[in-house]
Design an enzyme around this catalytic site. Structure first.
Site, PDB file in Angstrom:
ATOM      1  CG  LEU A 448      -8.288  -2.148  17.487  1.00 50.68           C
ATOM      2  CD1 LEU A 448      -9.020  -0.969  16.883  1.00 50.68           C
ATOM      3  CD2 LEU A 448      -8.041  -1.889  18.951  1.00 50.68           C
ATOM      4  N   GLY A 488      -0.907  -1.443  10.476  1.00 45.64           N
ATOM      5  CA  GLY A 488      -1.810  -1.544   9.313  1.00 45.64           C
ATOM      6  C   GLY A 488      -3.128  -2.157   9.804  1.00 45.64           C
ATOM      7  N   GLY A 489      -4.250  -1.826   9.152  1.00 45.38           N
ATOM      8  CA  GLY A 489      -5.570  -2.307   9.568  1.00 45.38           C
ATOM      9  C   GLY A 489      -5.835  -1.938  11.011  1.00 45.38           C
ATOM     10  CG  ASP A 490      -7.918  -4.686  13.343  1.00 47.37           C
ATOM     11  OD1 ASP A 490      -6.950  -5.223  12.679  1.00 47.37           O
ATOM     12  OD2 ASP A 490      -8.874  -5.301  13.757  1.00 47.37           O
ATOM     13  CD  GLU A 491      -2.292  -7.054  12.302  1.00 44.97           C
ATOM     14  OE1 GLU A 491      -2.605  -8.245  12.285  1.00 44.97           O
ATOM     15  OE2 GLU A 491      -1.383  -6.582  11.539  1.00 44.97           O
TER      16      GLU A 491
END
Lengths: 567, 337
Positions: A448, A488-491
């Site tokens: 993102l 994980g995170g925005d991946e």
């Protein structure tokens, strides 16, 4: 194990069945024998008493005859008149009366009038001689005063009848009476004037007396008679009778110890059987009765005995014995069959339970159990069933927990998407799956744009909601067979399993970017989130998961760099 | 060959116990007596009992059955066996116990039947006299003559035995006839008349000892010919009679049973050892103790040394005597003989 229990149970039941039928059979058999013997014993005793009664009647008959003769007027005349034609006529008339008496009774051997004068000289004497009647007279008449039947009779009061002991008659020239076992019956004839009187005496043949009685006895009965010393008078073997006459005495109490009490202790009857007292009556049933008899020496009583072989009595028990044996055999066969059937019936529910336990432990399958029974097996089955159900429940819970854990291990808790581990698993599977299938597929790497700003501005909670919405949009944008994962995170990673062409892929990428790029409304805030999507193609960009994901990653960075330049 | 046979026989003799077959009367060879003999002489003894002279004779002459080695019989019978050649002579030196016997029995030539032509054939063992049994209450002093049986004072109070042989013999003694066992026809005819008189005087004639006892007691008999000897006294006394036993001065008839060896005796030594053993005091003394019989070693009370004893001998014509007796017994009158 199961068959051994069955065998033991069958054996136990069969043994109980055979034993009980065998014992019952044996009891019935021996009770029947005892019953037969006791009945035979009673019959035998009855026969002895009947025999005695009939002998008594015969003797009574002769007694009547003696008395009848003694009352004839000629008797008094022959005794008391002086010698002369009138006295002779009285004697002749008496001789005729005696002759008709002899003719009438074949068992009478002699009928005599004996005077007590002249040393007991016979006055009138009719003998049976070769079956005919013969008058003995003149010098042939004998003196009899020294015979017990004379002096014992004369000692009796008038009207009484003397019965001699039963002996062999050794009076010489007594014709048919000589050497024959006989009884003397005599009555005294006292004279009122005090002069010596006399007596009338009838000599009765013992064998002819007992002949009809003996002939009427059932076959197999042996008839014995003994005097009060025990000497046999009647015996199936005539050599054993009148032993005292030959200086070789044979006693009933020696031949039959069972008869001893009659001679020694004054017992009146004695009956023994070889079944209960084999030492007293070996192989036979014996009945002895003591009968008062006579007045002479050795002559207080007679003992009559009948002996019946035990075998002939017990022979009647044989057919029943045989039948009982058949019944016992049949019962034993039935007992064995029933034992098998019963043991199997008893073991069947146990076997069902055992099978159910085996099946349950092998396959977790629920077997029908005999829970409807209201016996111990029913209780066991119900307990087993509830235990099975509980076990089943526990197993299901355990399985659920495990599935949940499994889910958690392979999914992202926030978005519900597959996590990195599951993604790589699927990618590897796809790689393995394409060994034979060279169709291309693609791995997308989505990151993102400006998501860090959103987090910083609106907080993590809102950021999380954005991540969830993006996840839904990604899922929505691909086919259900494709895999969407959050790295994980925005991946995010996406595995597109079937790629028709690179053009189609380009279109899909555009569609996904537009979908993500649409404004997102969260908690009244409208946000614009963009995404950079890189991709790698198999087999062009690599043949393993690591390479494909790295290429997609690099591709995404290139796209992101382009986005920076353009923005 | 002969040596071999002798050897086999000798071995056979050693291995098998010698067997002695005895023919005797009850009470002569009780089991304890037999056992003691068997142990002493290492032999086996088989005893066969007889109960009558005729039984004994038929056993001895049986075609079948065992052959006996020794037998016991009375002196009269012994003469019959000797005449039939059934006896084997005895060796007095093998019978040391003969010396223990009373003088009366050692004078063997005076007892007919023991020796034949001076050779010993039979050894006396036991005897019984046939005296007079009387009721002590009816006699002030014991009767001393056989004639008491004819005494009209005891009419129908006399008992006699129903038997021809002894009745003729004692009637002969009572009538003073010298040889009671050797009657001439005339003597027999005279005695027939005497026996008819006796018949008219007696109560009756008995056959069995217990019958005699019962008659004696029941009919208060005064005097009786004791055919069964002193053995009858015990039975009478048990029945309550107060009886005495007298020996008539004319002489008393007596039977004397002897042991003899048969001609079949396989082992004469053993057979004579048995006979000698029978005369041991320990064995002979059992006769009075157990049987109420006298033995030949000790003087018995009822037979004093001076008493005149006539040991039974075969009579001149037993058949004739018996036939006559049957007629007398049946009641034939003197005129019909």
């Amino acid at each position: 194990m199961r068959s051994s229990l069955l065998f033991k149970l069958v054996l136990l039941l069969a043994v109980i069945g055979i034993l009980s039928s065998g014992l019952t059979g044996y009891y019935v058999y021996s009770a029947n024998r005892a019953l037969l013997v006791s009945a035979a014993q009673a019959t035998l005793m009855g026969a002895v008493k009947d025999l005695n009664r009939r002998l008594g009647i015969s003797v009574e008959q002769a007694t009547e005859d003696v008395l009848m003769l003694s009352r004839l007027v000629q008797v008094d005349r022959a005794l008391s008149m002086p010698d002369g034609p009138e006295r002779e006529r009285a004697k002749d008339e008496l001789a005729q009366a005696f002759a008709s008496m002899l003719a009438l009774h074949p068992e009478y051997l002699q009928v005599r009038l004996i005077g007590s004068a002249d040393n007991g000289l016979e006055l009138v004497r009719m003998d049976s001689a070769g079956g005919l009647t013969l008058r003995v007279a003149g010098d042939a008449l004998q003196e009899k005063a020294h015979y017990p039947y004379m002096f014992d009779t004369l000692a009796l009061p008038a009207g009484q009848v003397y019965q001699s002991a039963i002996t062999v008659n050794h009076e010489r020239s007594s014709h048919d009476a000589e050497g024959v076992p006989s009884i003397m019956l005599a009555t005294p004839l006292p004279r009122h004037d005090g002069q010596p009187g006399g007596l009338v005496v009838i000599n009765v043949d013992l064998n002819k007396l007992i002949g009809p009685v003996r002939a009427d006895l059932p076959r197999g009965y042996r008839f014995y008679l003994a005097n009060s010393w025990g000497d046999f008078l009647v015996h199936p073997d005539p050599g054993q009778t009148f032993g005292f006459d030959r200086g070789r005495r044979v006693f009933m109490q020696d031949s039959f110890p069972a008869a001893k009490p009659l001679f020694e202790h004054g017992a009146n009857t004695q009956v023994v059987n070889g079944l209960d007292q084999p030492e007293l009556a070996p192989g036979s049933i014996m009945a002895f009765v003591r009968q008062p008899f006579g007045l002479g020496v050795g002559n207080d009583f007679l003992v009559t005995g009948l002996v019946e072989p035990l075998d002939s009595v017990l022979a009647n028990a044989q057919p029943l014995g045989l039948r009982i044996m058949h019944i016992v055999l049949a019962c034993s066969v039935i007992a064995i069959l029933l034992a098998v059937i019963f043991a199997r019936a008893l073991l069947r529910p146990i076997n069902t339970l055992a099978e159910a336990a085996t099946r349950f432990s092998d396959t977790r399958q629920h077997q029908p159990l005999p829970v409807e029974r209201d016996d111990e097996i029913g209780v066991l089955a119900r307990n087993f069933d509830s235990m099975q159900r509980q076990l089943h429940q526990h197993m299901a819970n355990l399985y659920d927990n495990q599935r949940e854990l499994d889910y958690l291990a392979h999914h992202d808790a926030l978005t519900g998407l597959a996590n990195r581990s599951l993604f790589f698993q699927r990618l590897e599977q796809r790689l393995a799956g394409v060994a034979g299938d060279q169709r291309a597929f693609a791995v997308l790497f989505v990151d993102l744009d400006r998501f860090k700003d959103i987090n910083d501005r609106f907080g993590h909670a809102l950021g999380d909601q954005v991540l969830q919405i993006v996840a839904r949009r990604l899922l929505h944008g691909v086919r259900s067979s494709d895999v969407v994962a959050r790295l994980g995170g925005d991946e995010y990673l996406v595995l597109l399993s079937g790629i028709a062409s690179e053009t189609a892929l380009g279109e899909l990428l555009d569609k996904l970017m537009r979908s993500i790029g649409e404004p997102i409304s969260v908690d009244g805030v409208s946000l614009n989130v963009g995404a950079s999507i890189g991709y790698s193609l198999y087999p062009r960009d690599g043949d393993n998961a690591e390479d494909l994901v790295n290429r997609a990653d690099h591709s995404m960075y290139r796209v992101k760099a382009m986005h920076h330049q353009t923005s | 060959m002969l040596v071999l046979c002798v050897l086999i026989l000798a071995c056979g003799g050693v291995s098998a116990e010698a067997l002695l077959r005895v023919l005797a009367w009850p009470g002569y060879a009780d089991p304890d007596v037999v056992k003691a003999f068997e142990q002493r002489y290492k032999a086996r003894v088989e005893v066969t009992f007889v109960d009558s002279d005729e039984g004994l004779w038929s056993r001895m002459n049986a075609k079948e059955g065992p052959r006996f080695d020794v037998l016991a019989a009375n002196t009269a019978e012994m003469q019959r066996y000797y005449a039939a050649g059934l006896l084997k002579p005895l060796d007095a030196t093998s019978l040391p116990n003969l010396a223990r016997q009373l003088p009366r029995f050692r004078q063997r030539q005076r007892i007919p039947g023991l020796e034949q032509l001076g050779v010993l054939y039979a050894v006396p063992f036991t005897y019984s006299t046939m005296g007079i049994i009387y009721d002590k209450r009816q006699f002030a002093s014991p009767p001393d003559s056989m004639n008491v049986l004819w005494d009209p004072r005891f009419r129908h109070k006399v008992l006699d035995f129903n038997g021809g042989q002894h009745n003729f013999s004692f009637s002969a003694l009572a009538s003073g006839i010298e040889h009671p066992f050797r009657l001439s026809n005339d003597e027999r005819a005279r005695l027939t008349r005497r026996l008819i008189d006796l018949r008219r005087n007696v109560l009756t004639f008995y056959n069995l000892p217990e019958e005699a006892t019962e008659l004696f007691v029941r009919h208060k008999v005064a005097v009786m010919f004791g055919n069964y000897g002193t053995q009858q006294l015990n039975s009478l006394r048990r029945a309550g009679a107060d009886v005495g036993y007298a020996l008539p001065k004319e002489g008393v008839l007596a039977w004397l049973d002897c042991w003899a060896m048969t001609r079949f005796a396989a082992d004469p030594m053993l057979a004579q050892q048995w006979i000698n053993y029978m005369l041991e005091p320990s064995v002979s003394s059992l006769l009075p103790k157990r049987q109420g019989l006298a033995n030949t070693l000790v003087e018995s009370e009822d037979l004093q040394d001076k008493a005149k004893v006539l040991w039974l001998q075969p009579v001149e014509d037993a058949g004739r005597r018996e036939a006559l007796w049957q007629r007398i017994m049946a009641g034939d009158r003197p005129g019909s003989f």
